[in-house]
Design a protein around this motif. Structure first.
Motif: not given
Lengths: 985, 418
Positions: A622-645
């Motif tokens: 719609e003309l005359g309107k303002t649309y917003k889109f975005g990404i914020s508070n970005v965090e890297f998720v690395f919830d590892w469970d096990s590691v083979v050493m």
């Protein structure tokens, strides 16, 4: 008389005695020698001299240099004891480490910050404001453009009556016109219209002016009669006669007014006549008079023109008299520039284009026609006259309407990307046609009625453009939403070598009933759900429904791809759904198994996050309107469970490395003092420089149990050159590896730049004082190490093990090296440093410190030294930099042992090196200097504890060392100074 | 202050004549001249300077120096007169001119040589000087009423050139950071009886302004600038051996100076520390300015002091021996704007005169006049028709030093008559 003589004689004697008692006149003489006696004391402050900027050199510059000794070195300000004010640095390096908590390594990479930073990250917020396009342009046409051309003409508007005689009897005034061959009728005519109508208050004025000055009889009179005669049109009287009789009014001149809108409906033929008549009487001959009569239409105003004949007046063919064609131009521009920053192209949805002109009440036989029209711009927009439809409305003389939704897409496409000019241009023309009056039989003909007051002169209307929606638009989101990390990029990061050396696989939980659960420290499945691997963020998308934004997250290293169902175990991929009008958290995660087995070299971390499609189609905006889109508070998720050493010692190569300590050698330190380093080098040594080694393994017993019975072996040595010969001095092992005992775990500050624990009081695996390898001529010193694991085995470690480990506790198998560097030099007992040599004063030159090659020129002044009690150099020292309290400065001009020592002054003085003090030369000593050479040896002399150390306060901001010298001269008034002798010399 | 001293000197000269009236006149008609000169300094006795091997002991000079520092004063006057002396009355006509000057340097300058200096203790050296010249015309007259003798001295005086004060100040400040500043300034005001525009051009005196001058008009104007005061004396013989009297000088109309020449001098030196000069780029910053001579109209009023005192004379052997004493006080410029307590000063004069062999007289005086202590020896040669008076003496602003030769006073008088 005798008495008088006695008193007078006594008086004379008294006067003589007075003069003689005052002075000894016999010794008076012109002075040949003038001397001054004074015990004045002169104190001249020579100034203040401060040296600053030392704090940076000893602080940040030195610590930066120490950090460069080897990669991964932390440098701390070492303060083990508050009472010790010596500046000491602690260099710490992990010379060996086997990581067990994989998350710690990724913390160092700090992906969170990389993802969210403002330049390279993906965190963004975009507002797209579509302009409201609802613009109306007024149209206007002045009817005076037409009526102005229907000009009025008059025949003989001014009539002169040259002879009006006084005849005594009444006579017809008309006769005078005839006698003088004049017309008594004045015709007024308007072009084009057959009938006209004046406004109600319009009048024609007949202005009579007497033009003679002859005598006039009192009984002479004129009755002037003016009239607009009965005027007919097509045989019908359209205007009643208007007659005004005036008795005597014209005898001396006057004004007669005739109404122009009187009778019937006030219409007059476009050519009408004013008739002058009347009588004159009385008077006596031969008196004669003359008059002028003017017909004035200036107060007459046209209300309406009827029966307009466009060809009438063909006698006048000039352009400005042509009333055959009139136009109303249409010109309008609408800028869409603000839409172009994100939208590449768009198709207009709903909208209206309307051209209207109101119909004035007094207009008949007038038609308006849209002669031409175009609305173009942005390459694809192309609307012409034929796209309009008529919407008849009696209140409008012109009404053209166009609905955009009825147009084909091809006519209403806006191409922002390929159009330089983002402007819509509207142009056109409205033609005004007048119904033409042909002949007497014609009942038509246009009427232009300007209203009762004749001022209703305009045609008004407007062109209205109202665009409501964009049916579809193509937007480029790739510049807004883009994160790429990998080899060759500016943000490239490699995994630490130790990770791929010791880690083979990383898991993110075990799937059960569609969810991924984590294991406890024993490997048993728990109810704790893994958050997986990916990113967590808040998203916003206020676009209308159907405008979801699809994101693609991909990493080869982490084995994930949001568009590949095989590699993205979470349903739905990564989407920013439309209609999300407040920031909502989402987790875009997967649960892959990361396998580092195939990497021979440390891989670069690769991760890309971008729109699934570079160009996104947005719908129903719609003309005359303002649309917003975005990404914020970005965090890297690395919830590892096990590691083979991979802790199988047989499969792992030893770790070798070295620490460059070349800058710490005494030779290097003294060389930095310049050419005269040798002078200092022989006198000083580094008192102590200990290095401590700490071999550590995890504190946690469960973790310790997981990795099993493991040990470390190594070789360590100092490598250096001594007098140019390379040497190696082992402090651990030699031909073979030697076992390293585990010490207590150490904690090294992460944030603070200070270390306050006393290392000498902590248990360490081994320590060594590097004093021996740093002193003397040794250079290019290097600490080399070679460490390997022993007795290890491969094992799986669950992250749950680390849940109970406290902050700061060791979670790795590691060796820490800590080198304590006190900024202190020790002067060898009784050593002296010749300052003049350091200063570059060549003692072999045949000039002393006073630049004398002989003392002939100064010994003449020696006698004046008796007038000097002493000359003293006093100095105040403001020292925050170093301490050398056991050092002193010695000035020795005795030249003991030299054959010609007699020619020197023999003076010997000792003063403090770092504290306030003074050096004083008494008169005799100054005399000795003037009569002998003065070439003292000026040395720094050390006592038993002759250490010079840099104080901790030296690195405080603004620290400095300064001195304020002052020369004090005390004169002795016992010995006068002969000025005349000095002047002669 | 200086201006008041100048006036005081003028009046002291008049006081001489006032005391002289206390003595009996010897001739009915006297025509004579008096010439006075004096000069003194207080730094070092002249005889100490006139030594082959001169040693200037600045420590002693400084410690002996009064708080006013070094004072150099000099003056001279000349007078011609014609007196008529009769038993009951007398009248005289006196005309003369006089010049006085004083130069003073404050003690701090000598402190620099005698005591030295320390950083942080600024030295203020002040130099002050003044010059004054007067022309005087008086007509003293007296008469006797029985034994009472009354003497009136109406005096018209004309101030010619008047330099009230030239305060020059030099401040030497060696600071504790090693920097030194020297600031000097002087403002010279010279008052003249008339505005002589262009008297000095390009550093030389120029008298171009005299061309075309209306001398008659100028003379009238100049004379109108003169001041007027009245001296009154009274004496009465208590016995044949003892006379007592009193004197007073009452200013009535001040003299006016109508021209002023002004010049200002200023010099500043800012010296960085020696270390900064040796190791840095700092340099000595010097500035010096001297304004052009500025000629302006002025109206500067000069009054002579109000003086008042008592005197007595003792003649044990008629006129063969006279012991005289006078004590009084003066108020400088009593109607001036600058009048204050400091304008008060005392004065005394003790003297003895002997006449030997009728033609030879000797006298000795000790006095404090002109704010200078003086001790003079007088020789009088009286050959009836002709008389010569010569007086020489020691003078100094310090009483102790006044007995050393730091200054001298001399007077020469010649008169003839019968």
């Amino acid at each position: 008389m005798r008495q008088k003589i006695f008193y007078t004689g006594a008086f004379a004697l008294l006067v003589t005695l007075l003069f003689c008692a005052c002075n000894n006149f016999s010794n008076l003489s012109i002075p040949e020698k003038v001397s001054i006696k004074t015990d004045a004391k002169y104190g001249v402050v020579l100034g203040e001299k401060y040296y600053s900027g030392i704090s940076d050199k000893l602080g940040s510059e030195l610590t930066d240099k120490l950090k460069n000794a080897s990669e991964g070195i932390d440098v701390y300000n070492y303060i083990p004891d508050g009472t010790n004010d010596t500046l000491q640095y602690l260099m710490h390096k992990k010379v060996y480490e086997v990581p067990l908590d994989f998350g710690e390594y990724l913390k160092d990479v700090d992906l969170d910050n990389m993802l969210s930073n403002s330049t390279d990250g993906i965190s963004f917020s975009k507002d797209v404001t579509l302009p409201e396009i609802n613009e109306t342009k007024e149209l206007s046409f002045a009817l005076s453009d037409i009526t102005g051309k229907m000009k009025m003409t008059q025949d003989n508007p001014s009539i002169s009556i040259p002879v009006v005689p006084e005849l005594g009897t009444e006579k017809d005034l008309t006769q005078l016109f005839i006698d003088n061959s004049l017309s008594n009728k004045v015709k007024t005519e308007f072009k084009y219209a057959k009938l006209i109508q004046f406004t109600a208050d319009s009048k024609v004025k007949i202005i009579v002016t007497r033009t003679d000055t002859n005598e006039m009889s009192d009984d002479f009179s004129i009755n002037l009669v003016a009239s607009i005669g009965n005027q007919t049109y097509r045989g019908e009287t359209v205007f009643q006669e208007v007659k005004v009789e005036s008795s005597n009014i014209a005898k001396n001149g006057g004004v007669i007014e005739l109404a122009l809108n009187d009778g019937h409906d006030g219409k007059l033929p476009s050519g009408f006549e004013v008739v002058i008549g009347g009588t004159y009487s009385g008077g006596a001959m031969p008196k004669v008079h003359s008059y002028k009569i003017e017909i004035d239409m200036s107060s007459a105003k046209i209300k309406a023109f009827y029966k307009i004949d466009k060809t009438n007046g063909t006698a006048d063919t000039s352009d400005d008299m042509d009333i055959s064609s009139f136009n109303i131009p249409i010109n309008q521009e609408i800028s869409l520039d603000s839409m172009s920053n994100i939208i590449k192209s768009a198709i207009i949805g709903n909208g209206l284009l309307d051209i209207k002109i109101k119909k004035p009440a007094g207009l008949q036989g007038v038609e308006l026609e849209l002669e031409s029209f175009s609305m173009v711009g942005l390459t694809g927009l192309n609307i012409v006259k034929t796209d309009f439809s008529n919407t008849p409305d009696a209140s409008y003389i012109l009404d053209k309407v166009l609905k955009f939704e009825d147009l084909a897409d091809g006519k209403k496409t806006l191409d922002f990307e390929n159009s330089a000019d983002k402007t819509i241009t509207i142009s056109g023309n409205v033609n005004i046609n007048l119904d033409d009056y042909n002949d007497i039989t014609d009942t038509g003909g246009a009427t232009i009625d300007l209203g009762e007051d004749g001022n209703n002169t305009n045609l008004v209307g407007n062109v209205k453009v109202n665009l409501a929606t964009i049916k579809s638009a193509t937007a480029n989101l790739s510049d807004l939403l883009k994160f790429e990390m990998g080899e060759g990029k500016e943000n490239e990061k490699q995994l630490p070598e130790t990770v791929i050396k010791y880690v083979s696989k990383i898991g993110f939980g075990e799937k059960k009933d569609g969810k991924y659960y984590k294991h406890d420290e024993n490997g048993d499945l728990t109810t704790s759900i893994s958050e997986g691997l990916g990113i967590k963020c808040k998203v916003l998308n206020t676009l209308p429904a159907g405008n979801d934004i699809n994101i693609k997250i991909k990493s080869e290293l982490f084995n994930m791809d949001s568009t590949d169902p095989a590699k993205w175990k979470d349903d739905g991929g990564a989407v920013i759904p439309s209609g999300t009008d407040s920031a909502e958290p989402v987790n875009w995660v997967s649960y892959p198994t990361i396998d580092f087995s195939d990497y021979a070299d440390p891989p670069y971390i690769d991760l890309s996050i971008k729109p699934l499609n570079a160009e996104q189609t947005l719908k129903n905006l719609e003309l005359g309107k303002t649309y917003k889109f975005g990404i914020s508070n970005v965090e890297f998720v690395f919830d590892w469970d096990s590691v083979v050493m991979k802790l199988n010692s047989g499969a792992i190569d030893p770790v070798q490395g070295n620490i460059d300590l070349s800058d710490l050698s005494l030779k290097k330190i003294t060389e930095s003092l310049g050419e005269s380093a040798k002078e200092i080098f022989d006198c000083v040594e580094i008192p102590s420089l200990p290095v401590y080694f700490y071999v550590q393994k995890p504190d946690s017993s469960s973790l310790d149990e997981m990795i099993g019975n493991i040990s470390l072996q190594g070789k360590m040595s100092f490598e250096y050159k001594d007098e140019g010969t390379s040497k190696t001095e082992y402090i651990l092992g030699n031909d073979g590896y030697e076992n390293l005992e585990f010490s207590n775990p150490m904690q090294w500050p992460k944030e603070s730049t200070e270390y306050t624990n006393d290392l000498s009081e902590q248990d360490c695996t081994m320590s060594y004082d590097m004093e021996n390898v740093l002193n003397g001529n040794k250079e290019d010193l290097m600490l080399a190490y070679d460490i390997k694991l022993d007795d290890g085995k491969d094992c799986t470690i669950y992250k749950a093990v680390f849940d109970d480990i406290k902050e700061g506790e060791t979670t790795s198998i590691a060796i820490d090296a800590a080198i304590v560097l006190p900024l202190e030099l020790k002067f060898k007992e009784g050593s002296t440093i010749d300052i003049l040599k350091i200063a570059g004063v060549d003692s072999s030159e045949k000039k002393d410190l006073l630049s004398r090659s002989s003392f002939d020129s100064t010994e003449n002044y020696a006698e004046y030294c008796k007038s000097i009690e002493y000359i003293r150099l006093e100095y105040n020292i403001d020292n925050q930099i170093f301490d050398g309290s056991d050092l002193s400065i010695q000035l020795d001009d005795t030249h003991e042992g030299e054959a010609n020592k007699e020619q020197y002054s023999g003076i010997k003085k000792t003063v403090s090196f770092v504290e306030d003090g003074m050096i004083e030369f008494e008169g005799e000593e100054i005399e000795s200097i003037l009569t002998h050479f003065f070439m003292p040896k000026i040395s720094i002399v050390s006592g038993k504890e002759g250490n010079v150390k840099i104080l901790r306060s030296a690195i405080a901001e603004g620290s400095s060392i300064g001195f304020t010298p002052k020369i004090v001269i005390q004169l002795d008034d016992k010995s006068p100074i002969c000025i005349t002798d000095i002047l002669k010399k | 202050m200086t201006m008041k001293r100048i006036i005081f000197i003028v009046l002291t000269v008049l006081a001489f004549s006032a005391f002289a009236e206390f003595r009996p006149a010897k001739r009915y008609v006297e025509l004579g001249v008096n010439v006075n000169a004096n000069a003194s300094e207080n730094l070092i006795p002249v005889l100490d300077v006139l030594q082959k091997d001169l040693v200037l002991d600045f420590s002693k000079i400084y410690s002996d120096m009064g708080k006013n520092g070094f004072v150099l004063s000099a003056g001279a006057s000349a007078e011609a007169y014609l007196d008529f002396n009769f038993k009951k009355f007398g009248i005289g006509f006196h005309g003369g001119a006089e010049v006085s000057s004083r130069f003073n340097i404050s003690k701090d300058l000598f402190g620099l040589v005698a005591e030295g200096f320390e950083a942080g203790t600024p030295k203020n050296i002040e130099i002050n000087s003044w010059v004054q010249t007067f022309a005087t015309f008086s007509m003293p007259f007296y008469f006797r009423i029985k034994n009472l003798k009354l003497r009136f001295t109406p005096t018209y005086f004309l101030p010619l050139v008047y330099v009230p004060s030239v305060p020059a100040k030099i401040v030497v400040d060696h600071k504790e950071d090693g920097t030194t500043s020297i600031n000097a300034n002087a403002s010279v005001d010279v008052y003249t009886i008339n505005k002589f525009d262009g008297l000095v051009k390009d550093g030389k005196f120029s008298f171009d302004f005299l061309n075309g001058m209306d001398y008659l008009g100028l003379t009238k104007n100049l004379l109108a600038c003169g001041g007027f005061d009245l001296g009154i004396g009274i004496e009465y013989p208590l016995s044949k051996k003892l006379d007592v009297g009193g004197y007073a000088n009452i200013p009535i109309l001040p003299g006016r100076m109508k021209g002023k020449v002004n010049m200002n001098l200023e010099a500043n030196v800012e010296m960085p520390s020696l270390l900064d000069m040796a190791f840095g780029s700092d340099k000595i910053d010097k500035s010096w300015s001297m304004s052009d001579l500025e000629y302006t109209d002025a109206s500067y009023k000069v009054s002579r002091p109000l003086r008042c005192g008592l005197e007595l004379a003792y003649h044990p052997w008629k006129n063969w021996m006279t012991l005289s004493a006078a004590v009084g006080f003066g108020l400088r410029n009593p109607y001036g704007k600058d009048f204050s307590k400091a304008n008060f000063y005392p004065e005394y004069d003790l003297g003895a005169e002997f006449i030997i062999f009728y033609f030879l007289g000797l006298g000795i005086h000790t006095e404090y006049t002109q704010q200078v202590f003086a001790h003079t020896f007088q020789l009088i040669l009286n050959a009836k028709i002709i008389q010569v008076d010569v007086a020489v003496g020691l003078a100094s602003s310090d009483f102790i030093k006044s007995f050393k030769i730091e200054g001298a006073r001399a007077r020469f008088g010649f008169k003839m008559g019968w």
